[in-house]
Write an enzyme that holds these catalytic residues in place. Sequence first.
Site, PDB file in Angstrom:
ATOM      1  N   ASP A  60      10.745  66.667   5.112  1.00 49.79           N
ATOM      2  CA  ASP A  60      10.714  67.094   6.507  1.00 49.79           C
ATOM      3  C   ASP A  60       9.291  66.913   7.015  1.00 49.79           C
ATOM      4  OD1 ASP A  60      12.096  68.643   8.787  1.00 49.79           O
ATOM      5  OD2 ASP A  60      10.239  69.760   8.481  1.00 49.79           O
ATOM      6  N   ASN A  62       6.384  64.597  19.876  1.00 47.78           N
ATOM      7  CA  ASN A  62       7.253  64.224  20.990  1.00 47.78           C
ATOM      8  C   ASN A  62       6.892  64.986  22.262  1.00 47.78           C
ATOM      9  OD1 ASN A  62       8.774  62.313  19.621  1.00 47.78           O
ATOM     10  ND2 ASN A  62      10.273  63.801  18.924  1.00 47.78           N
ATOM     11  N   ASP A  84       8.343  57.816  17.800  1.00 47.79           N
ATOM     12  CA  ASP A  84       9.004  56.729  17.070  1.00 47.79           C
ATOM     13  C   ASP A  84       8.002  55.900  16.268  1.00 47.79           C
ATOM     14  OD1 ASP A  84      11.438  57.542  18.060  1.00 47.79           O
ATOM     15  OD2 ASP A  84      11.656  55.888  19.478  1.00 47.79           O
ATOM     16  N   ASP A 113      13.637  64.207  12.092  1.00 48.44           N
ATOM     17  CA  ASP A 113      12.351  64.102  11.395  1.00 48.44           C
ATOM     18  C   ASP A 113      12.505  64.357   9.898  1.00 48.44           C
ATOM     19  OD1 ASP A 113      12.878  66.813  11.518  1.00 48.44           O
ATOM     20  OD2 ASP A 113      10.842  67.379  12.065  1.00 48.44           O
TER      21      ASP A 113
END
Length: 194
Positions: free
Chosen positions: A73, A81, A90, A116
């Site tokens: 993770d 973001n 991205d 993620d």
Amino acid sequence: MQIRFENLLWAGMALLLSIAGLIAGRLIRHLDRISHTDSVTGLWNRRCFYLRLAEEEARACRRKTPLCIAMIDIDNFKVINDTYGHIAGDLVLSELAAIFKNNVRTSDIVTRWGGDEFAIIFCGISLQEAYAVMERIRHEVEARFRSSYGLAISAGVISPESDQAVKDLLLTADRALYKAKTQKNVVVALVDFS
């Protein structure tokens, strides 16, 4: 003359059918590949993870070799973001995917689990070796992203029991990941190496 024309006609049709078969074969391979890959990172996707896990479990059982799974993770990814936008997010995901791929063997399977999260199937190495690989990856991610984005990764690594069902296996891997996420920037293996 008539016979030659018919022969040419049949030869032309055979050629067209051969070309159509080649094109169809390439199209089928292309569709198969894109249905098993993540469009952002180019890694295998979750669908492929399940297929490959079944194959690798069977192979490990036949050869009596170890198999390990790491669930990963990205700590604090939402900040990327929210602060820099999804395109930047991205790009970070793609860079992380490259780090994962560059630190494992070609026989290992690196997948984007979703969002993620990532997963790696380590084939033929012990839990201790898989843990060491994940620690190396964790350090590289920290060196690359900690100062610029404040990112790190947390990972849970497990080695399944030989008769463990896939559902139970993934629950165990998820439990190891959850334990790592409570601390952040750490790799947790569910077995003591001593």
